[in-house]
Design a protein around this motif. Sequence first.
Motif, PDB file in Angstrom:
ATOM      1  N   ASP A   1      28.336   0.686 -21.972  1.00 33.69           N
ATOM      2  CA  ASP A   1      27.472   1.658 -22.672  1.00 33.69           C
ATOM      3  C   ASP A   1      27.586   3.065 -22.078  1.00 33.69           C
ATOM      4  OD1 ASP A   1      26.669  -0.829 -23.547  1.00 33.69           O
ATOM      5  OD2 ASP A   1      24.532  -0.326 -23.624  1.00 33.69           O
TER       6      ASP A   1
ATOM      7  N   ASN B   1      24.327  -6.470 -29.163  1.00 38.29           N
ATOM      8  CA  ASN B   1      23.949  -5.820 -30.415  1.00 38.29           C
ATOM      9  C   ASN B   1      23.773  -4.310 -30.193  1.00 38.29           C
ATOM     10  OD1 ASN B   1      21.955  -4.709 -32.350  1.00 38.29           O
ATOM     11  ND2 ASN B   1      22.064  -6.749 -33.276  1.00 38.29           N
ATOM     12  N   ARG B   2      23.076  -3.952 -29.129  1.00 37.66           N
ATOM     13  CA  ARG B   2      22.838  -2.533 -28.830  1.00 37.66           C
ATOM     14  C   ARG B   2      24.155  -1.799 -28.531  1.00 37.66           C
ATOM     15  NH1 ARG B   2      19.136  -2.160 -24.132  1.00 37.66           N
ATOM     16  NH2 ARG B   2      17.430  -2.189 -25.638  1.00 37.66           N
TER      17      ARG B   2
ATOM     18  N   GLN C   1      26.011  -1.129 -31.649  1.00 37.30           N
ATOM     19  CA  GLN C   1      25.366  -0.015 -32.370  1.00 37.30           C
ATOM     20  C   GLN C   1      25.790   1.326 -31.789  1.00 37.30           C
ATOM     21  OE1 GLN C   1      21.024   0.127 -32.814  1.00 37.30           O
ATOM     22  NE2 GLN C   1      21.039  -2.102 -32.734  1.00 37.30           N
TER      23      GLN C   1
ATOM     24  N   ARG D   1      29.162   2.243 -33.034  1.00 34.68           N
ATOM     25  CA  ARG D   1      29.066   2.680 -34.441  1.00 34.68           C
ATOM     26  C   ARG D   1      28.500   4.099 -34.508  1.00 34.68           C
ATOM     27  NH1 ARG D   1      31.949   0.871 -38.066  1.00 34.68           N
ATOM     28  NH2 ARG D   1      31.322  -1.298 -37.906  1.00 34.68           N
ATOM     29  N   GLU D   2      27.477   4.368 -33.706  1.00 36.33           N
ATOM     30  CA  GLU D   2      26.870   5.710 -33.715  1.00 36.33           C
ATOM     31  C   GLU D   2      27.845   6.775 -33.218  1.00 36.33           C
ATOM     32  OE1 GLU D   2      23.278   5.159 -31.454  1.00 36.33           O
ATOM     33  OE2 GLU D   2      22.441   3.862 -33.036  1.00 36.33           O
TER      34      GLU D   2
ATOM     35  N   MET E   1      28.532  -6.657 -37.643  1.00 37.40           N
ATOM     36  CA  MET E   1      28.488  -5.304 -37.058  1.00 37.40           C
ATOM     37  C   MET E   1      29.867  -4.776 -36.663  1.00 37.40           C
ATOM     38  SD  MET E   1      25.313  -5.813 -34.417  1.00 37.40           S
ATOM     39  CE  MET E   1      25.105  -4.054 -34.117  1.00 37.40           C
TER      40      MET E   1
END
Length: 228
Positions: free
Chosen positions: A75, A100-101, A104, A107-108, A132
């Motif tokens: 991350d 999951n985070r 995301q 993707r962001e 996802m």
Amino acid sequence: MTHAKRIAPSILSADFTRLGEEISAVETAGADWIHIDVMDGHFVPNITMGPLIVEAARRATNLPLDVHLMIEHPDRFIADFADAGADYIAVQAETCTHLNRTLQLIREADVGVGVALNPATPLSAIEWVLGMVDFVLIMSVNPGFGGQAFIENSLDKIQTLRALLNEQGRTTLIQVDGGVNEKTIGQVAGAGADVLVAGSAIYGSEDYADTIRRFRRLMAATDESREK
Ligand code: DX5
Ligand code: ZN
């Protein structure tokens, strides 16, 4: 659903004294994506490249840059790799407590999203995030080094995933990485892989264009035999 097969040379096996030339050479030779292996010496027993190399690779080619993160705490670095010019970022599911985070976040960052699985990690680890991702990366060696032997039971894993994706009507791509060469590529493609990563088999060969051409012939032969 079938997809056009893509070949993604891994620059891990390139000559780093001439990295820019090595990247344009595979582009000219007919590669589809450039695969960049990022290793941190923690998740895997090797240290390789960071955003600086991705930024340099970006200036060497127009092909999509496919960044494979084999690092703990991915991350923290997703935005850096996206800013450096990555088109796809894949994280190893094993490194993500909150997968999951993390997906995301990718993707962001407005890049393609991939999730990678070690040979020992079951497909069930990604069951609830399949919607996802743009691709699933099946590792067919234990990550860390180029030039290792293909782990045979990866073929079953690829077939099982292909069947699952078909059943769910998903267009998610399957990428396969590790030990892909002239001996294995036909079976890997036949099992349902869409994106074939190859490091030593391409960069260790005399003529990159000839190798990629032969890869395509071997993959096409599998397609034809499946249609019969
Ligand atoms: C391994 C890397 C691979 C590696 C593949 O940890 O993820 O991308 O470069 O190398 P070959 O194709 O030589 O097995
Ligand atoms: Zn890789």
